[in-house]
Design a protein around this motif. Structure first.
Motif, PDB file in Angstrom:
ATOM      1  N   GLY A  43       0.511  -1.166   0.042  1.00  0.00           N
ATOM      2  CA  GLY A  43      -0.420   0.158  -0.015  1.00  0.00           C
ATOM      3  C   GLY A  43       0.966   1.249  -0.213  1.00  0.00           C
ATOM      4  O   GLY A  43       0.278   2.023  -0.836  1.00  0.00           O
ATOM      5  N   GLU A 100       3.592   4.136   5.647  1.00  0.00           N
ATOM      6  CA  GLU A 100       2.951   3.319   5.890  1.00  0.00           C
ATOM      7  C   GLU A 100       1.183   3.995   5.202  1.00  0.00           C
ATOM      8  O   GLU A 100       2.008   5.616   5.483  1.00  0.00           O
ATOM      9  CB  GLU A 100       2.717   3.059   6.731  1.00  0.00           C
ATOM     10  CG  GLU A 100       1.271   2.201   7.480  1.00  0.00           C
ATOM     11  CD  GLU A 100       1.463   0.477   6.610  1.00  0.00           C
ATOM     12  OE1 GLU A 100       1.752   0.816   5.215  1.00  0.00           O
ATOM     13  OE2 GLU A 100       0.909  -0.491   7.013  1.00  0.00           O
ATOM     14  N   ASP A 101       0.906   3.145   4.332  1.00  0.00           N
ATOM     15  CA  ASP A 101      -0.246   4.245   3.828  1.00  0.00           C
ATOM     16  C   ASP A 101      -1.799   4.836   4.889  1.00  0.00           C
ATOM     17  O   ASP A 101      -1.776   6.154   4.991  1.00  0.00           O
ATOM     18  CB  ASP A 101      -0.642   3.144   2.756  1.00  0.00           C
ATOM     19  CG  ASP A 101      -1.113   1.994   3.024  1.00  0.00           C
ATOM     20  OD1 ASP A 101      -0.798   1.571   3.927  1.00  0.00           O
ATOM     21  OD2 ASP A 101      -1.665   0.760   2.636  1.00  0.00           O
TER      22      ASP A 101
END
Ligand code: IMP
Ligand code: MG
Length: 178
Positions: A43, A100-101
């Motif tokens: 992601g 991180e998404d």
């Protein structure tokens, strides 16, 4: 339930503006230093690639990748966290930023940060594009946050529903199909 592409929550322009802002902060904080950006697959790939280009040449940027077990075809966390692909570099004594998404319950990021801290980096920070703050069950300390969003399942800009829609240039709400 099946999901499709719903309305835009964060436009391409807003994303670009925010990623530039985060990149500039990281550049100020790490100027002249080496940093390993740890991208959480899959992601965060789109976010990472835009972010490091905004950080620019003033930081010695290194990339590495980590994969953990994901949601599968559901929109709620299975609660299971497992390493599927580990880093290829040794982070001992190095400056590390986890990219991180989205931060949801906090389960994934608290697991990942604990794991990486055991390897004794010089420093460890977290950069997340999206934060569903109201969903948190595990405390996670994040230095760089893009947007705090409501409890809606979102897709696009790297985020998926059942492995689809990562290529959308904006962030959309996933909409249940009839
Ligand atoms: P957490 O462990 O509950 O914090 O979940 C974080 C992970 O869940 C993220 O890395 C995403 O893969 C996934 N996730 C959580 N919310 C969403 C969403 O709205 N859209 C897509 N993926 C999500
Ligand atoms: Mg993810």
């Amino acid at each position: 339930m099946e999901y499709g592409i719903g309305r835009i929550l964060i436009s391409e322009d807003k994303l670009k503006e925010k990623v530039a802002e985060l990149g500039a902060r990281i550049r100020r904080d790490y100027r002249g230093q080496q940093v390993i950006f740890v991208c959480v697959l899959k992601g965060a790939v789109v976010f990472l690639s835009d972010l490091v280009r905004e950080v620019g040449p003033e930081v010695d940027v290194r990339l590495d990748f980590l994969a953990i077990s994901s949601y599968g075809a559901s929109t709620k966390s299975s609660g299971v966290v497992k390493i599927q692909k580990d880093l290829s570099s040794d982070i001992h004594g190095r400056h590390v930023i986890i990219v991180e998404d989205i931060l949801d319950t906090g389960l994934s990021l608290s697991y990942i940060s604990k794991l990486l801290l055991e390897r004794d980096p010089a420093s460890l920070e977290i950069c997340v594009l999206l934060d569903k703050a109201e969903r948190r069950t595990q405390p996670v300390e994040v230095k760089y946050t893009g947007f705090t969003i409501p409890d809606e399942f979102v897709i696009g800009y790297g985020l998926d529903y059942a492995a689809q829609f990562r290529q959308l240039p904006a962030i959309h709400i996933a909409e249940p199909l009839e």
